[in-house]
Design a protein around this motif. Structure first.
Motif: not given
Length: 310
Positions: A49-52, A58-59, A84-85, A149-150
């Protein structure tokens, strides 16, 4: 949600591995929402999966099968990769400190508006009580890089004019069932998959030893995101129907004194006012020992535990 659960139970059999991945995901979502931004979405694809967030990723988590003949992993192994970015003025220093332990790349997303990097953490997926040591390394990296990351998430949630974004460019592909399953895993309400690596006493003792060898700061960081309620699961065990006469004879022989240390029983049972001793088999029933008076001894709790662990 059942199809998502089946997918992740197949590629990440240990629930603790799922918790590692999904707690990172949900922390990012929670951070965005605490900022006041709804500009996030989760895209499910064949390998993960990808968190956009806003206009960018973003992850990302993916699971890939590798041929052990071509890589430094076991034959036909599954590799779990967490990406993670990161952003922040202290990020270059952290990257330097981690050195070869972590894999980093500098990225150049135009919408982010500040220098940013990507961290990749990889470990081999395990189905046994002996997880890949790199998993613990990746977990520690994710904790130490959480603030960075935050900082990236804050940049991704903000437009060039300083306003908070309220929609992800990929919201049409959002997978709500994956988000629901991630919440269930982290909250401990997901249907049990299989006993985890720390569900056997031997493996639990090994996990405790690893924790004691770690720093108090690392433990505190893990505890901060750990579920407070343990996961329940069903298991099948083998039990032995013991002879009550054997237990009675051994307790009468002991006469209220431990047959190990010879000291009086530590307390009196409330329900029958008899000295509390535990009947232990010298040769365990599980390895063929007999349920006989000759093979049994009445012990206090301390001596009983010592018989098993000393």
């Amino acid at each position: 949600m059942a199809e998502v659960a089946t997918m992740f139970n197949e590629v990440l059999p240990l629930r603790s591995d799922q918790h590692l991945v999904f707690s990172q995901l949900l922390d990012a979502v929670t951070f965005c929402e605490q900022l006041g931004s709804a500009a996030w979405s989760i895209t499910l694809h064949e390998t993960g999966f990808r968190l956009n967030v806003g206009q960018v990723e973003a992850m990302t988590w993916s699971c890939t099968r590798f041929d052990g003949n071509e890589t430094a992993v076991d034959q036909d192994a599954l590799l779990s990769d967490v990406r993670i970015l990161l952003a922040g003025a202290d990020c270059p220093g952290k990257i330097k400190d981690l050195g070869e332990e972590g894999h980093f790349d500098e990225l150049a997303y135009k919408s982010v508006g500040a220098q940013h990097w990507c961290y990749n953490g990889t470990f081999q997926v395990s189905t046994t009580a002996s997880p890949d040591p790199r998993r613990a390394v990746v977990a520690d990296h994710l904790v130490s890089l959480l603030d960075n990351h935050h900082q990236f998430l804050k940049l991704a949630c903000t437009t060039s004019s300083g306003k908070l974004r309220q929609k992800s460019n990929y919201s049409q592909h959002h997978c709500e069932s994956l988000y629901a399953y991630a919440c269930a895993v982290v909250n401990g309400t997901a249907e049990p998959n299989q006993p985890d690596a720390v569900d056997t006493e031997e493996a639990l003792l090994a996990a405790v030893a690893r924790s004691l060898a770690d720093s108090s700061e690392a433990r505190a960081a893990r505890l901060a995101v750990a579920p407070t309620l343990p996961e329940r699961y069903q298991t099948t065990t083998t039990a032995y129907r013991r002879n009550g006469d054997v237990i009675a004879e051994v307790l009468l022989r002991a006469a209220g004194h431990c047959e190990g240390c010879q000291k009086p029983a530590p307390f009196i049972r409330a329900y029958d006012a008899t000295p509390y001793l535990e009947v232990h088999h010298r040769v365990p029933l599980s390895v063929g020992g007999e349920d006989t008076v000759a093979n049994a001894v009445g012990l206090c709790p301390n001596c009983h535990r010592a018989a098993h662990y000393a």
